[in-house]
Design an enzyme around this catalytic site. Structure first.
Site, PDB file in Angstrom:
ATOM      1  N   LYS A  73      -2.827   3.190  -7.583  1.00 31.33           N
ATOM      2  CA  LYS A  73      -2.308   2.539  -6.384  1.00 31.33           C
ATOM      3  C   LYS A  73      -2.129   3.650  -5.354  1.00 31.33           C
ATOM      4  CE  LYS A  73       1.724   0.070  -4.544  1.00 31.33           C
ATOM      5  NZ  LYS A  73       3.084  -0.466  -4.843  1.00 31.33           N
TER       6      LYS A  73
ATOM      7  N   TYR B 116       0.400   5.988  -9.305  1.00 30.07           N
ATOM      8  CA  TYR B 116       0.935   5.487  -8.038  1.00 30.07           C
ATOM      9  C   TYR B 116       1.224   6.678  -7.133  1.00 30.07           C
ATOM     10  CZ  TYR B 116       4.173   2.932  -4.885  1.00 30.07           C
ATOM     11  OH  TYR B 116       4.813   2.379  -3.802  1.00 30.07           O
TER      12      TYR B 116
END
Length: 287
Positions: free
Chosen positions: A162, A134
């Protein structure tokens, strides 16, 4: 692990005293599945992970797995800025039955790219579960550079990222130079369609709490080659997506859920409820 295209970064429901309300998770899970969510990230930024204790996070993972009941994947946000504490929590998350792990860039420490690589590698080696990286420089100060993501993608169980850098050139470089089965998700709701246009897989979304079905329609239109419809849906959804961030996340989305009739409680300090002015902006966007 097949994650689909629209994943929800799930809020953590609280009761009137600010404790996790586990019963509300059951209703929230049913609601999300009925409204287009193909997977959830629990205990991430939107889940107010920074204010949850280790014990609360473990209990949250466990209950969310039970609420999902195998219908959709549950990804546990275990990332912190302490590598060994993150590894410990990741091991606990795996035991709770989650389907995957999401690891945010270590915040505050401002590690080098080599430090970032070693952090993620060390944790990935502690679990057999698929790991989603992330990258969110706006919260963590440092950016995971494409070459670092590309190197990490060679670790067998690091399977996705992400990306919330907002840099489509960076995302393109990652997509071009990682394996075909390495998934790249937008961390910015408003960039979902542009992400898919450059070869991304979808979004880990906040707005999908409210407009999940519409986001699915947009994604499916794009996948069918109906660019005009996808673009039209994107344009209509943009004001709602922007309204979800008129104040620090997740204050707006929790308020939006309450407006829609799904009470998930308030937020924990240092976050605060929306002002009357902010609530009015949100109301206008939703109606």
């Amino acid at each position: 692990m097949a994650l689909g295209n629209v994943l929800t970064a799930m809020v953590t429901p609280f009761d009137s005293k600010g404790n996790i309300d586990f019963q509300k998770i059951n209703r929230l899970m049913d609601y999300l599945i009925d409204n287009g969510t193909e997977g959830v990230v629990v205990g991430g930024t939107t889940g107010e992970s920074a204010t949850l204790s280790m014990e609360e996070k473990s209990a949250l993972y466990e209950h969310t797995v039970k609420a999902a009941a195998g219908r959709i994947p549950v990804i546990a946000g275990t990332g912190m800025n302490d590598t060994y504490a993150t590894a410990e929590l990741t091991v606990k998350a795996e035991k709770s039955g989650v389907d995957g792990i999401m690891l945010v860039t270590p915040y505050y420490n401002k590690p080098s790219q080599r430090g970032i690589y070693e952090h993620f590698k060390t944790i990935a080696e502690k679990t057999s579960l698929p790991v989603m990286l992330y990258n969110i420089p706006g919260r963590c100060v440092v950016n995971i550079l494409p070459e670092t993501v590309i190197a990490l993608s060679k670790i067998p169980n690091i399977t996705s990222v992400k990306e919330a850098s907002g840099d489509l050139d960076q995302v393109t470089e990652i997509i071009t130079n990682t394996p075909d089965d390495f998934q790249v998700f937008s961390g910015d709701d408003s960039l979902t369609l542009p992400f898919m246009a450059i070869g991304g897989d979808g979004v880990v979304s906040v707005s999908s709490h409210i407009i999940g079905k519409d986001m699915q329609k947009m994604v499916q239109a794009w996948k069918k080659g109906d660019i005009k419809t996808a673009s039209s849906i994107h344009q209509s959804l943009l004001p709602i997506m922007k309204s979800m961030f008129i104040a620090p996340n997740p204050s707006p989305v929790k308020t939006a859920l309450q407006i829609k009739g799904l009470d998930v409680g308030g937020v924990r300090l240092p976050l605060i409820p929306l002002t009357p002015e902010e609530r009015s902006v949100l109301n206008n966007a939703l109606n």
